[in-house]
Design a protein around this motif. Structure first.
Motif, PDB file in Angstrom:
ATOM      1  N   ASN A   1      15.377   1.896  -1.603  1.00  0.00           N
ATOM      2  CA  ASN A   1      16.337   2.602  -2.471  1.00  0.00           C
ATOM      3  C   ASN A   1      16.886   1.708  -3.576  1.00  0.00           C
ATOM      4  O   ASN A   1      17.229   2.191  -4.669  1.00  0.00           O
ATOM      5  CB  ASN A   1      17.483   3.157  -1.632  1.00  0.00           C
ATOM      6  CG  ASN A   1      17.053   4.339  -0.774  1.00  0.00           C
ATOM      7  OD1 ASN A   1      16.078   5.025  -1.093  1.00  0.00           O
ATOM      8  ND2 ASN A   1      17.780   4.594   0.307  1.00  0.00           N
ATOM      9  N   ASN A   2      16.983   0.423  -3.297  1.00  0.00           N
ATOM     10  CA  ASN A   2      17.540  -0.503  -4.291  1.00  0.00           C
ATOM     11  C   ASN A   2      16.517  -0.942  -5.335  1.00  0.00           C
ATOM     12  O   ASN A   2      16.865  -1.628  -6.291  1.00  0.00           O
ATOM     13  CB  ASN A   2      18.106  -1.743  -3.600  1.00  0.00           C
ATOM     14  CG  ASN A   2      19.338  -1.420  -2.769  1.00  0.00           C
ATOM     15  OD1 ASN A   2      20.063  -0.459  -3.078  1.00  0.00           O
ATOM     16  ND2 ASN A   2      19.589  -2.195  -1.720  1.00  0.00           N
ATOM     17  N   ASP A   3      15.260  -0.574  -5.148  1.00  0.00           N
ATOM     18  CA  ASP A   3      14.221  -0.950  -6.107  1.00  0.00           C
ATOM     19  C   ASP A   3      13.707   0.316  -6.778  1.00  0.00           C
ATOM     20  O   ASP A   3      12.920   1.076  -6.194  1.00  0.00           O
ATOM     21  CB  ASP A   3      13.084  -1.673  -5.387  1.00  0.00           C
ATOM     22  CG  ASP A   3      12.089  -2.289  -6.366  1.00  0.00           C
ATOM     23  OD1 ASP A   3      12.103  -1.914  -7.544  1.00  0.00           O
ATOM     24  OD2 ASP A   3      11.295  -3.155  -5.926  1.00  0.00           O
ATOM     25  N   PRO A   4      14.133   0.601  -8.011  1.00  0.00           N
ATOM     26  CA  PRO A   4      13.743   1.855  -8.683  1.00  0.00           C
ATOM     27  C   PRO A   4      12.259   1.944  -8.972  1.00  0.00           C
ATOM     28  O   PRO A   4      11.736   3.030  -9.240  1.00  0.00           O
ATOM     29  CB  PRO A   4      14.550   1.830  -9.984  1.00  0.00           C
ATOM     30  CG  PRO A   4      14.859   0.387 -10.207  1.00  0.00           C
ATOM     31  CD  PRO A   4      14.996  -0.243  -8.849  1.00  0.00           C
ATOM     32  N   ALA A   5      11.567   0.815  -8.889  1.00  0.00           N
ATOM     33  CA  ALA A   5      10.133   0.854  -9.189  1.00  0.00           C
ATOM     34  C   ALA A   5       9.312   1.388  -8.024  1.00  0.00           C
ATOM     35  O   ALA A   5       8.148   1.769  -8.207  1.00  0.00           O
ATOM     36  CB  ALA A   5       9.640  -0.548  -9.561  1.00  0.00           C
ATOM     37  N   LEU A   6       9.887   1.421  -6.851  1.00  0.00           N
ATOM     38  CA  LEU A   6       9.104   1.836  -5.683  1.00  0.00           C
ATOM     39  C   LEU A   6       9.004   3.356  -5.595  1.00  0.00           C
ATOM     40  O   LEU A   6       7.910   3.926  -5.586  1.00  0.00           O
ATOM     41  CB  LEU A   6       9.720   1.257  -4.407  1.00  0.00           C
ATOM     42  CG  LEU A   6       9.616  -0.272  -4.253  1.00  0.00           C
ATOM     43  CD1 LEU A   6      10.302  -0.733  -2.982  1.00  0.00           C
ATOM     44  CD2 LEU A   6       8.153  -0.707  -4.245  1.00  0.00           C
ATOM     45  N   LEU A   7      10.138   4.034  -5.514  1.00  0.00           N
ATOM     46  CA  LEU A   7      10.152   5.498  -5.432  1.00  0.00           C
ATOM     47  C   LEU A   7      11.107   6.027  -6.506  1.00  0.00           C
ATOM     48  O   LEU A   7      12.281   6.327  -6.239  1.00  0.00           O
ATOM     49  CB  LEU A   7      10.590   5.957  -4.043  1.00  0.00           C
ATOM     50  CG  LEU A   7       9.631   5.668  -2.886  1.00  0.00           C
ATOM     51  CD1 LEU A   7      10.247   6.111  -1.568  1.00  0.00           C
ATOM     52  CD2 LEU A   7       8.298   6.377  -3.087  1.00  0.00           C
ATOM     53  N   PRO A   8      10.622   6.148  -7.733  1.00  0.00           N
ATOM     54  CA  PRO A   8      11.515   6.612  -8.823  1.00  0.00           C
ATOM     55  C   PRO A   8      12.043   8.018  -8.536  1.00  0.00           C
ATOM     56  O   PRO A   8      11.293   8.896  -8.108  1.00  0.00           O
ATOM     57  CB  PRO A   8      10.603   6.601 -10.056  1.00  0.00           C
ATOM     58  CG  PRO A   8       9.446   5.719  -9.689  1.00  0.00           C
ATOM     59  CD  PRO A   8       9.278   5.838  -8.212  1.00  0.00           C
ATOM     60  N   ASN A   9      13.342   8.192  -8.792  1.00  0.00           N
ATOM     61  CA  ASN A   9      14.012   9.496  -8.660  1.00  0.00           C
ATOM     62  C   ASN A   9      13.977  10.054  -7.244  1.00  0.00           C
ATOM     63  O   ASN A   9      14.162  11.243  -7.031  1.00  0.00           O
ATOM     64  CB  ASN A   9      13.402  10.520  -9.630  1.00  0.00           C
ATOM     65  CG  ASN A   9      13.506  10.076 -11.071  1.00  0.00           C
ATOM     66  OD1 ASN A   9      14.533   9.513 -11.481  1.00  0.00           O
ATOM     67  ND2 ASN A   9      12.454  10.308 -11.841  1.00  0.00           N
ATOM     68  N   ILE A  10      13.703   9.174  -6.270  1.00  0.00           N
ATOM     69  CA  ILE A  10      13.709   9.618  -4.870  1.00  0.00           C
ATOM     70  C   ILE A  10      14.594   8.665  -4.079  1.00  0.00           C
ATOM     71  O   ILE A  10      14.460   7.449  -4.182  1.00  0.00           O
ATOM     72  CB  ILE A  10      12.291   9.629  -4.268  1.00  0.00           C
ATOM     73  CG1 ILE A  10      11.412  10.658  -4.990  1.00  0.00           C
ATOM     74  CG2 ILE A  10      12.344   9.939  -2.765  1.00  0.00           C
ATOM     75  CD1 ILE A  10       9.990  10.699  -4.485  1.00  0.00           C
ATOM     76  N   SER A  11      15.492   9.228  -3.310  1.00  0.00           N
ATOM     77  CA  SER A  11      16.342   8.434  -2.425  1.00  0.00           C
ATOM     78  C   SER A  11      15.985   8.761  -0.977  1.00  0.00           C
ATOM     79  O   SER A  11      15.753   9.920  -0.630  1.00  0.00           O
ATOM     80  CB  SER A  11      17.825   8.731  -2.676  1.00  0.00           C
ATOM     81  OG  SER A  11      18.187   8.347  -3.979  1.00  0.00           O
ATOM     82  N   LEU A  12      15.933   7.714  -0.179  1.00  0.00           N
ATOM     83  CA  LEU A  12      15.612   7.883   1.242  1.00  0.00           C
ATOM     84  C   LEU A  12      16.878   7.870   2.071  1.00  0.00           C
ATOM     85  O   LEU A  12      17.773   7.052   1.863  1.00  0.00           O
ATOM     86  CB  LEU A  12      14.679   6.763   1.721  1.00  0.00           C
ATOM     87  CG  LEU A  12      13.296   6.675   1.066  1.00  0.00           C
ATOM     88  CD1 LEU A  12      12.505   5.530   1.683  1.00  0.00           C
ATOM     89  CD2 LEU A  12      12.544   7.987   1.234  1.00  0.00           C
TER      90      LEU A  12
END
Length: 698
Positions: free
Chosen positions: A50-61
């Motif tokens: 969640n703290n890295d926007p490059a991993l899952l953009p516009n998605i929160s786990l």
């Protein structure tokens, strides 16, 4: 929304009350620090994403974590709870009503229950510790994944480990669930290929009664195994561990599955005395950056509602920390150890034996040289008796007795083939010496008699007995007495051909001379009948023709024998296991018996003719002497045949020599001894008057 199911509490207690972060109607005890750390690693990973926007953009786990209490039933209840729509979430909530994936579970049985239930609904399930190979069936569990290898590889590795240390007789402990049963089954199949036997399989479970645990303990105590594989989770194994320690069962080298080899409890001072030095395989680990600060930052005041944190701090700050002593060999608390694989100071294995040597575990010791393994009925192939190899077989580096080559025999230890002793009739042994002496004695007597006949050839007795045929007969007897010498010594091609043919020809010559003498005697007295001219027709020339013709027939038989199928030296093994009898094979038995048969025919003719002339005057008793000599000759050779056939080894040769010497002495003494007696002892009777006087009495 990611769901998580962990066995944070690993012991179920029957109760209707609820427990924090547990499915309704379940109460658990036995807080597990390792399982709690798994929950924190899941939370840490989700926060990192969640703290890295490059991993899952516009998605929160998000996440929901429940305790399974290490029970398949409770795990399934927790999974259904996570997969269903939470009642507290309103329809206007932006969060999805159910989980998108499930992290579950550590136990294979628990994962089987979840994967079998949620799989048809296409819910991804990821296990972090379930290793049962049965979960690799994509047809049954299409949405199941895991981050740990299946037990198929662990079973092969454990089997190779057992083989590496030469352990052939081991015990096995399995948990009464899919993980334990499938793991032991896979391991058993692998070790069977390597010739390793499993002595027993004990079954345990954390919910078992003490009676069942004690049954497994008794199984261990009664067995002779020194190595035991435990394919069980730590929670299921712990009751047995405590009982093993309580009964002071030591000296067992334990092999661990990945479920408990890194668990903290076996390293406690209480358990270590019996389970220290256990061997097992772990999944390769790597250090996770920033994980340790995250773990040390767990604080019950940061989020009072955080699952299991309160219980964690109760464990960490109470006296249970000192009592349980979750510490590793390097002095760091296991919970906060986030390093990778342990260093190589692990090359040194702390074996259970006092002398630090690699333990041995066999049902039966390796059979010593000279023995073979004999399977014990009703027991595994690793259990056997050692039986001494039979005579003529050896066992040196193999477990089976192998026969020695035909010319060799086993030594007393049955570990080496040694050459068999070679036996044949020699000059140096007592029997050979006696035969040599008797043969030379007979030959000497024959020569002495011949010299006597030549010296007194002009005397009436010699003239009356046909001196020429007598000398031929004595010469043939001389040769007959020398024949046994060819039967002594190591058989060769030439001696084998010589001994039988020389015997046949010399005896044919001998009997031909006797036949000539018999005919002379008969015709001499037939000539006394007026008008009978038979004697005149049987002079010296006719006598020589008969002797030569009769001998020539035997020579032809021998030549055919030597040409078509001659005698040859042969090794005979049938008479003795430890000896090789060297003898002359007759080559053609038909030819051998033809030679004997021809001599027999000549002897019978002589016997019949001499018998017809037996009533001649007593003082001229040539016919009676010939009759007596032929009776001896025939008796000797009639008894020779059965004795020759039934005599073993070199005694066969001795029987033939005995027959030759006996028949030769019979002829020499019967025919020539009376005349020598008159010539040398009673010379006054050696007169023509004495002979003629008796003839007038006819």
């Amino acid at each position: 929304m990611i769901g998580g199911i962990f066995p944070v509490f690993n012991k179920e207690i029957s109760s209707t009350s609820t427990f924090e972060s547990e499915p309704p109607g379940v109460k658990c005890a036995g807080f597990d620090l390792r399982a709690f750390r798994w929950t924190q690693v899941m939370i840490f990973a989700i926060e990192e994403i969640n703290n890295d926007p490059a991993l899952l953009p516009n998605i929160s786990l998000g996440y929901r974590i429940l305790n399974s209490c290490a029970s398949p039933t409770n795990t399934l209840r927790a999974a259904l709870t996570l997969a269903s729509r939470p009642e507290e979430i309103h329809l206007t909530s932006p969060c999805p009503p159910a989980i998108s994936a499930l992290i579950a579970e550590s136990g294979s049985s628990q994962s089987l229950a979840v994967a079998g239930t949620l799989g048809p609904f296409q819910v991804p399930i990821v296990s972090y510790f379930s290793t049962c190979a049965c979960l690799s069936d994509r047809a049954k569990y299409p949405t199941f994944f895991r981050t740990i290898p299946s037990d198929y590889f662990q079973a092969k590795a454990l089997a190779a480990l057992v083989k590496r240390f030469g352990w052939q007789w081991i015990g096995a402990i399995q948990s009464d669930n899919d993980y334990g049963r499938n793991g032991i089954l896979a391991f058993t199949e692998e070790v069977k290929k390597l010739g390793v036997c499993v002595a027993f399989v004990g079954t345990v479970l954390r919910t078992y009664t003490m009676d069942k645990i004690l049954d497994v303990v008794e199984m261990i105590k009664k067995s002779t195994v020194k190595v035991i594989l435990a394919f069980v989770p730590e929670g299921d194994f712990y009751p047995l561990m405590k009982e093993v320690v309580k009964q002071n069962i030591t000296g067992i080298q334990w092999i661990a599955s990945e479920a408990w080899i890194t668990a903290p409890r076996p390293s406690t001072p209480e358990i270590y005395q019996a389970f220290g030095g256990a061997l097992g395989f772990v999944v390769q680990k790597m250090a996770i950056p920033n994980l340790k600060p995250f773990l040390t930052g767990i604080n019950p005041y940061t989020d009072p509602s955080a699952a299991f944190v309160k219980n964690f701090w109760e464990i960490m700050v109470t006296d249970q920390l000192q009592r349980v002593n979750f510490r590793n060999q390097f002095g760091d608390n296991v919970f906060f150890d986030v390093n990778g694989d342990p260093p190589a100071s692990y090359d040194i294995i702390n074996w259970q034996l006092k002398d630090g040597q690699v333990p041995t575990s066999v049902c039966s010791n390796v059979c010593p040289v000279g023995t073979r393994t004999a399977q014990i009925k009703g027991k595994p192939t690793c259990c056997f008796d050692c039986i001494t190899c039979a005579d003529g077989t050896i066992a040196n580096s193999t477990a089976d007795c192998t026969p020695c080559p035909q010319e060799y025999w086993s030594n007393e230890r049955k570990d080496e083939c040694i050459p068999k002793s070679v036996e044949f009739l020699t000059y140096h042994e007592p029997m050979g010496t006696a035969i040599t002496v008797i043969s030379l004695l007979g030959a000497s007597l024959s020569l002495a008699t011949m010299m006597t006949y030549i010296r007194y050839r002009e005397t009436p007795v010699i003239k009356a007995s046909n001196s020429e045929l007598s000398c031929f007969l004595l010469f043939s007897l001389f040769l007959c007495f020398l024949c046994p010498l060819t039967f002594l010594g190591r058989p060769t091609v030439w001696t084998c051909m010589l001994r039988h043919t020389a015997f046949g020809v010399t005896f044919a010559l001998c009997i031909s001379c006797v036949l000539g003498k018999t005919i002379v005697v008969v015709t001499a007295f037939k000539a006394t009948i007026p008008g009978n001219k038979v004697a005149g027709k049987f002079g010296p020339a006719q006598q020589r023709i008969i002797v030569c013709f009769c001998t020539l027939i035997q020579i032809v038989i021998c030549v055919l024998w030597l040409t078509l199928k001659p005698p040859f030296p042969d090794m005979v093994f049938k008479y003795s296991n430890k000896k090789i009898i060297l003898e002359c094979n007759t080559g053609s038995e038909a030819a051998f018996y033809a030679v004997l048969g021809y001599i027999g025919i000549l002897a019978i003719i002589c016997l019949v003719l001499a018998f017809l002339a037996r009533k001649l005057p007593d003082n001229f008793n040539e016919a009676k002497f010939i009759t007596f000599s032929m009776l001896i000759f025939c008796a000797v050779w009639i008894t020779f045949i059965p004795a020759y056939v039934s005599s073993p080894g070199k005694f066969t040769v001795a029987v033939e020599i005995f027959a030759i010497l006996s028949s030769a002495f019979g002829l020499l003494l019967s025919i020539f001894a009376p005349k020598c007696y008159i010539i040398l002892i009673k010379p006054e009777k050696n007169t023509k008057k004495n002979l003629m006087g008796n003839n007038k009495k006819i």
